[in-house]
Design an enzyme around this catalytic site. Structure first.
Site, PDB file in Angstrom:
ATOM      1  CG  ASN A  19      21.804  53.322  58.012  1.00 34.77           C
ATOM      2  OD1 ASN A  19      22.050  52.178  58.396  1.00 34.77           O
ATOM      3  ND2 ASN A  19      20.678  53.715  56.600  1.00 34.77           N
TER       4      ASN A  19
ATOM      5  CE  LYS B  93      37.334  40.904  35.984  1.00 33.57           C
ATOM      6  NZ  LYS B  93      36.473  40.953  36.148  1.00 33.57           N
ATOM      7  CG  LEU B  94      44.452  43.665  41.769  1.00 34.02           C
ATOM      8  CD1 LEU B  94      46.149  44.309  40.868  1.00 34.02           C
ATOM      9  CD2 LEU B  94      44.333  44.252  42.760  1.00 34.02           C
ATOM     10  CB  THR B  95      36.986  44.681  40.217  1.00 34.75           C
ATOM     11  OG1 THR B  95      37.299  44.838  41.840  1.00 34.75           O
ATOM     12  CG2 THR B  95      37.068  43.368  39.757  1.00 34.75           C
TER      13      THR B  95
ATOM     14  N   GLY C  82      13.904  49.230  47.443  1.00 33.47           N
ATOM     15  CA  GLY C  82      14.379  47.972  47.486  1.00 33.47           C
ATOM     16  C   GLY C  82      14.764  48.283  49.243  1.00 33.47           C
TER      17      GLY C  82
ATOM     18  CE1 TYR D 216      27.168  41.650  47.543  1.00 32.97           C
ATOM     19  CE2 TYR D 216      25.066  42.284  48.984  1.00 32.97           C
ATOM     20  CZ  TYR D 216      26.709  40.773  49.027  1.00 32.97           C
ATOM     21  OH  TYR D 216      27.715  40.700  50.115  1.00 32.97           O
TER      22      TYR D 216
ATOM     23  CB  ILE E 184      36.306  41.157  54.928  1.00 31.92           C
ATOM     24  CG1 ILE E 184      35.206  42.067  54.837  1.00 31.92           C
ATOM     25  CG2 ILE E 184      35.896  40.310  55.654  1.00 31.92           C
ATOM     26  CD1 ILE E 184      33.635  41.283  55.014  1.00 31.92           C
TER      27      ILE E 184
ATOM     28  CB  SER F 270      24.427  37.814  43.243  1.00 37.58           C
ATOM     29  OG  SER F 270      25.393  38.114  43.948  1.00 37.58           O
ATOM     30  CE  LYS F 271      28.356  36.968  49.051  1.00 35.62           C
ATOM     31  NZ  LYS F 271      29.748  36.376  48.997  1.00 35.62           N
TER      32      LYS F 271
ATOM     33  CB  THR G 179      25.836  38.845  52.899  1.00 35.86           C
ATOM     34  OG1 THR G 179      25.492  39.499  53.505  1.00 35.86           O
ATOM     35  CG2 THR G 179      25.119  38.023  51.968  1.00 35.86           C
ATOM     36  CG  ASP G 180      23.564  40.264  57.553  1.00 35.12           C
ATOM     37  OD1 ASP G 180      23.674  40.716  55.779  1.00 35.12           O
ATOM     38  OD2 ASP G 180      24.174  40.823  58.247  1.00 35.12           O
ATOM     39  CD  GLU G 181      22.806  43.268  52.418  1.00 34.30           C
ATOM     40  OE1 GLU G 181      22.235  43.414  50.535  1.00 34.30           O
ATOM     41  OE2 GLU G 181      23.624  44.057  52.262  1.00 34.30           O
TER      42      GLU G 181
HETATM   43  P1  NAD Z   1      34.697  44.240  48.822  1.00 32.93           P
HETATM   44  O1  NAD Z   1      34.207  44.643  46.991  1.00 32.93           O
HETATM   45  O2  NAD Z   1      35.509  45.627  49.521  1.00 32.93           O
HETATM   46  O3  NAD Z   1      36.213  42.858  47.668  1.00 32.93           O
HETATM   47  C1  NAD Z   1      35.995  42.333  47.108  1.00 32.93           C
HETATM   48  C2  NAD Z   1      37.620  41.362  46.243  1.00 32.93           C
HETATM   49  O4  NAD Z   1      36.779  40.632  45.303  1.00 32.93           O
HETATM   50  C3  NAD Z   1      38.276  43.003  45.500  1.00 32.93           C
HETATM   51  O5  NAD Z   1      39.934  42.908  45.549  1.00 32.93           O
HETATM   52  C4  NAD Z   1      38.354  42.780  44.345  1.00 32.93           C
HETATM   53  O6  NAD Z   1      38.935  42.802  43.358  1.00 32.93           O
HETATM   54  C5  NAD Z   1      38.121  40.734  44.690  1.00 32.93           C
HETATM   55  N1  NAD Z   1      37.058  40.848  43.009  1.00 32.93           N
HETATM   56  C6  NAD Z   1      36.068  40.503  42.918  1.00 32.93           C
HETATM   57  N2  NAD Z   1      35.523  40.519  41.350  1.00 32.93           N
HETATM   58  C7  NAD Z   1      36.288  39.480  41.694  1.00 32.93           C
HETATM   59  C8  NAD Z   1      36.626  38.669  40.515  1.00 32.93           C
HETATM   60  N3  NAD Z   1      35.728  38.202  39.580  1.00 32.93           N
HETATM   61  N4  NAD Z   1      37.994  37.524  41.125  1.00 32.93           N
HETATM   62  C9  NAD Z   1      38.256  37.857  42.028  1.00 32.93           C
HETATM   63  N5  NAD Z   1      38.370  38.414  42.348  1.00 32.93           N
HETATM   64  C10 NAD Z   1      37.806  39.421  42.338  1.00 32.93           C
HETATM   65  O7  NAD Z   1      33.912  43.471  49.157  1.00 32.93           O
HETATM   66  P2  NAD Z   1      34.528  43.150  50.935  1.00 32.93           P
HETATM   67  O8  NAD Z   1      33.530  43.950  51.428  1.00 32.93           O
HETATM   68  O9  NAD Z   1      35.531  42.823  51.310  1.00 32.93           O
HETATM   69  O10 NAD Z   1      33.467  41.739  50.881  1.00 32.93           O
HETATM   70  C11 NAD Z   1      34.516  40.485  50.944  1.00 32.93           C
HETATM   71  C12 NAD Z   1      33.170  39.605  51.023  1.00 32.93           C
HETATM   72  O11 NAD Z   1      32.236  39.076  52.083  1.00 32.93           O
HETATM   73  C13 NAD Z   1      32.044  39.164  49.948  1.00 32.93           C
HETATM   74  O12 NAD Z   1      31.708  38.374  49.761  1.00 32.93           O
HETATM   75  C14 NAD Z   1      30.884  39.900  50.668  1.00 32.93           C
HETATM   76  O13 NAD Z   1      29.682  39.484  49.343  1.00 32.93           O
HETATM   77  C15 NAD Z   1      31.344  38.946  51.741  1.00 32.93           C
HETATM   78  N6  NAD Z   1      30.514  39.844  52.651  1.00 32.93           N
HETATM   79  C16 NAD Z   1      31.119  41.470  53.075  1.00 32.93           C
HETATM   80  C17 NAD Z   1      29.945  42.378  54.488  1.00 32.93           C
HETATM   81  C18 NAD Z   1      30.578  43.868  54.377  1.00 32.93           C
HETATM   82  O14 NAD Z   1      30.098  44.500  54.900  1.00 32.93           O
HETATM   83  N7  NAD Z   1      31.220  43.882  53.683  1.00 32.93           N
HETATM   84  C19 NAD Z   1      29.498  41.564  55.323  1.00 32.93           C
HETATM   85  C20 NAD Z   1      29.268  40.552  55.341  1.00 32.93           C
HETATM   86  C21 NAD Z   1      29.509  39.626  53.604  1.00 32.93           C
HETATM   87  O1  DAU Z   2      25.235  43.003  55.707  1.00 32.85           O
HETATM   88  C1  DAU Z   2      26.303  42.986  55.039  1.00 32.85           C
HETATM   89  C2  DAU Z   2      26.425  43.359  54.005  1.00 32.85           C
HETATM   90  O2  DAU Z   2      26.405  44.653  54.504  1.00 32.85           O
HETATM   91  C3  DAU Z   2      27.250  42.701  52.666  1.00 32.85           C
HETATM   92  O3  DAU Z   2      27.093  41.400  52.433  1.00 32.85           O
HETATM   93  C4  DAU Z   2      28.002  44.251  51.724  1.00 32.85           C
HETATM   94  O4  DAU Z   2      29.005  43.370  50.545  1.00 32.85           O
HETATM   95  C5  DAU Z   2      28.274  45.136  52.154  1.00 32.85           C
HETATM   96  O5  DAU Z   2      28.033  46.629  51.188  1.00 32.85           O
HETATM   97  C6  DAU Z   2      26.821  45.864  53.595  1.00 32.85           C
HETATM   98  O6  DAU Z   2      25.750  46.106  52.699  1.00 32.85           O
HETATM   99  P1  DAU Z   2      25.114  47.388  52.883  1.00 32.85           P
HETATM  100  O7  DAU Z   2      23.935  48.085  51.712  1.00 32.85           O
HETATM  101  O8  DAU Z   2      24.251  47.673  54.474  1.00 32.85           O
HETATM  102  O9  DAU Z   2      26.054  48.609  53.174  1.00 32.85           O
HETATM  103  P2  DAU Z   2      26.399  49.965  52.689  1.00 32.85           P
HETATM  104  O10 DAU Z   2      27.517  50.511  53.788  1.00 32.85           O
HETATM  105  O11 DAU Z   2      25.874  50.144  51.162  1.00 32.85           O
HETATM  106  O12 DAU Z   2      25.402  50.896  53.344  1.00 32.85           O
HETATM  107  C7  DAU Z   2      25.014  50.748  55.045  1.00 32.85           C
HETATM  108  C8  DAU Z   2      24.026  52.080  55.069  1.00 32.85           C
HETATM  109  O13 DAU Z   2      23.448  52.844  54.681  1.00 32.85           O
HETATM  110  C9  DAU Z   2      22.605  51.402  54.144  1.00 32.85           C
HETATM  111  O14 DAU Z   2      21.208  51.024  54.923  1.00 32.85           O
HETATM  112  C10 DAU Z   2      22.543  52.024  53.730  1.00 32.85           C
HETATM  113  C11 DAU Z   2      22.760  53.768  53.909  1.00 32.85           C
HETATM  114  N1  DAU Z   2      23.718  54.363  53.533  1.00 32.85           N
HETATM  115  C12 DAU Z   2      24.618  54.026  52.707  1.00 32.85           C
HETATM  116  C13 DAU Z   2      24.851  54.600  51.634  1.00 32.85           C
HETATM  117  C14 DAU Z   2      26.111  54.164  50.814  1.00 32.85           C
HETATM  118  C15 DAU Z   2      23.109  55.618  53.383  1.00 32.85           C
HETATM  119  O15 DAU Z   2      22.285  56.126  53.990  1.00 32.85           O
HETATM  120  N2  DAU Z   2      24.216  56.625  52.484  1.00 32.85           N
HETATM  121  C16 DAU Z   2      25.133  56.575  51.468  1.00 32.85           C
HETATM  122  O16 DAU Z   2      25.889  56.816  51.090  1.00 32.85           O
END
Ligand code: NAD
Ligand code: DAU
Length: 339
Positions: A252, A34-36, A278, A153, A12, A156-157, A125-127
């Site tokens: 899903n 950080k480029l994890t 969970g 996760y 994002i 922590s958020k 996040t909505d989580e």
């Molecule tokens: P992502 O895992 O794709 O990207 C995370 C980025 O943060 C990576 O580039 C990683 O290198 C960097 N990072 C990790 N640890 C770091 C550190 N210690 N210092 C600096 N950089 C660091 O995550 P994403 O899916 O893009 O999510 C971005 C944000 O949005 C997160 O805070 C997540 O909680 C939130 N969010 C994600 C979703 C979703 O659906 N993906 C939805 C709602 C909120």
């Molecule tokens: O709601 C926002 C959150 O959405 C963000 O805060 C998180 O960073 C993001 O990872 C995401 O969390 P989810 O756990 O909802 O996303 P994920 O893509 O891991 O899984 C989506 C749904 O699909 C969930 O119900 C679990 C299921 N799933 C996931 C994986 C990876 C499967 O059934 N099979 C899979 O292999």
């Protein structure tokens, strides 16, 4: 304005850097990452050479390094995306989630307090609201829903959100928080559900669906999330939380079937595997506040968004093939080998 975007090499944050550098050529985007394993310079390649973009490979939990960037760059706004973001990884190994998501957020807040800031925005996040029952489609998460987390996760958020609110009140810092539903779109790391099933289906590999595939997520196209955050940092009210989501709930199983049909692949690829411990049942956002106060509504429907996303993965095979050919193979074996 100088705008720090942490986590900009991720999904994002990367989309946000693309969006902001294009929309505001007069602003400078200072990306800290950080480029994890989840950070990817190929995501930033199209904007790396722009005059209004700078990249710092830095850990947000590294206080000295973060203070140095603030001292040199004098940011006006900070948008904190950086996080460990995958629920399954947090179940296997929670500690790094605390370090980055909680301590890292604390360091960013301290830097803002020390050097001054016009706005600190926390991407949450909505989580943090936990989950909703599957048989109550009338219930939604509002900004008043109590925090009630399920996974390391989300805990922590939620902790990070509480820190932001504490700094806002105690130090009167200008903070906002957004809590968004599940995003999908370009540059999404293939450990997450939608890109994982696209990549597996394209390679004719089985698609692991947890449990019975009945869990519900509320999907939002990533650009709509970027637009919402841009609105909040410019027009949102200090001290407020904004939920972001577009009433796009899908089980899903529905998502998998849609992707398979877009790719013209058979449903026999679906493989039901052991459920996530969970596992949150349903997420569903009520976006009334951001709609009323800031006029935000999602621009992309799920059917358009999923088409665009599938097309992006077809046209950008190298981006995700480079990922799944590396250490990801070990991750996949560890996560799905005996499932
Ligand atoms: P992502 O895992 O794709 O990207 C995370 C980025 O943060 C990576 O580039 C990683 O290198 C960097 N990072 C990790 N640890 C770091 C550190 N210690 N210092 C600096 N950089 C660091 O995550 P994403 O899916 O893009 O999510 C971005 C944000 O949005 C997160 O805070 C997540 O909680 C939130 N969010 C994600 C979703 C979703 O659906 N993906 C939805 C709602 C909120
Ligand atoms: O709601 C926002 C959150 O959405 C963000 O805060 C998180 O960073 C993001 O990872 C995401 O969390 P989810 O756990 O909802 O996303 P994920 O893509 O891991 O899984 C989506 C749904 O699909 C969930 O119900 C679990 C299921 N799933 C996931 C994986 C990876 C499967 O059934 N099979 C899979 O292999």
């Amino acid at each position: 304005m100088n705008i720090i975007v942490t986590g900009g090499a991720g999904f994002i944050g990367g989309n946000f850097c693309h969006y902001m550098t294009k929309k505001y050529p007069e602003d400078t985007i200072l990306c800290i990452d950080k480029l994890t394993y989840a950070g990817n310079m190929e995501t930033l390649a199209p904007i790396m050479e722009l005059p209004n973009f700078k990249f710092f490979q830095t850990d947000i939990a590294n206080r000295d390094a973060i203070y140095q960037i603030f001292e040199g760059e004098k940011p006006d706004i900070v948008v904190n995306f950086a996080a460990e973001s995958h629920v399954d990884r947090s179940i296997k190994d929670p500690e790094v989630f605390l370090r980055t998501n909680v301590i890292g957020t604390g360091v960013m807040l301290d830097a803002c307090r020390k050097y001054g800031i016009k706005r600190y925005h926390q991407v949450s996040t909505d989580e943090v609201y936990g989950d909703l029952p599957l048989d109550r489609p009338d219930l939604f998460f509002t900004e008043e829903t109590p925090i009630h987390t399920s996974s390391p996760y989300s805990a922590s958020k939620a902790s990070a959100d509480l820190l932001v609110q504490a700094y806002a009140r105690t130090y009167q810092m200008p903070c906002t928080i957004s809590r968004c539903s599940n995003n999908y779109g370009p540059y999404h790391f293939p450990e997450k559900f939608i890109p994982l099933i696209i990549a597996n289906a394209l390679n004719d590999k089985l698609l692991p669906v947890y449990g019975k595939g009945e869990n519900v997520r509320d999907w939002l196209y990533v650009e709509d999330h970027c637009i919402a955050i841009d609105l909040i940092i410019r027009k949102g009210t200090e001290g407020e939380v904004y939920n972001i989501g577009g009433h796009n709930e899908r089980t899903n199983l529905e998502v998998v079937k849609t992707v398979l049909s877009e790719l013209d692949k058979p449903e026999s690829l679906i493989s039901y595997v052991t459920d996530r411990p969970g596992h949150d049942r349903r997420y569903a956002i009520d976006p009334a506040k951001i709609h009323k106060e800031l006029g935000w509504l999602p621009a992309t429907t799920f059917s358009e968004g999923i088409k665009k996303t599938v097309r992006w993965y077809l046209e950008n095979r190298t981006w995700w093939e480079n990922i799944i050919s590396g250490e990801y193979a070990d991750y996949y074996q560890k996560m799905y080998g005996n499932r």
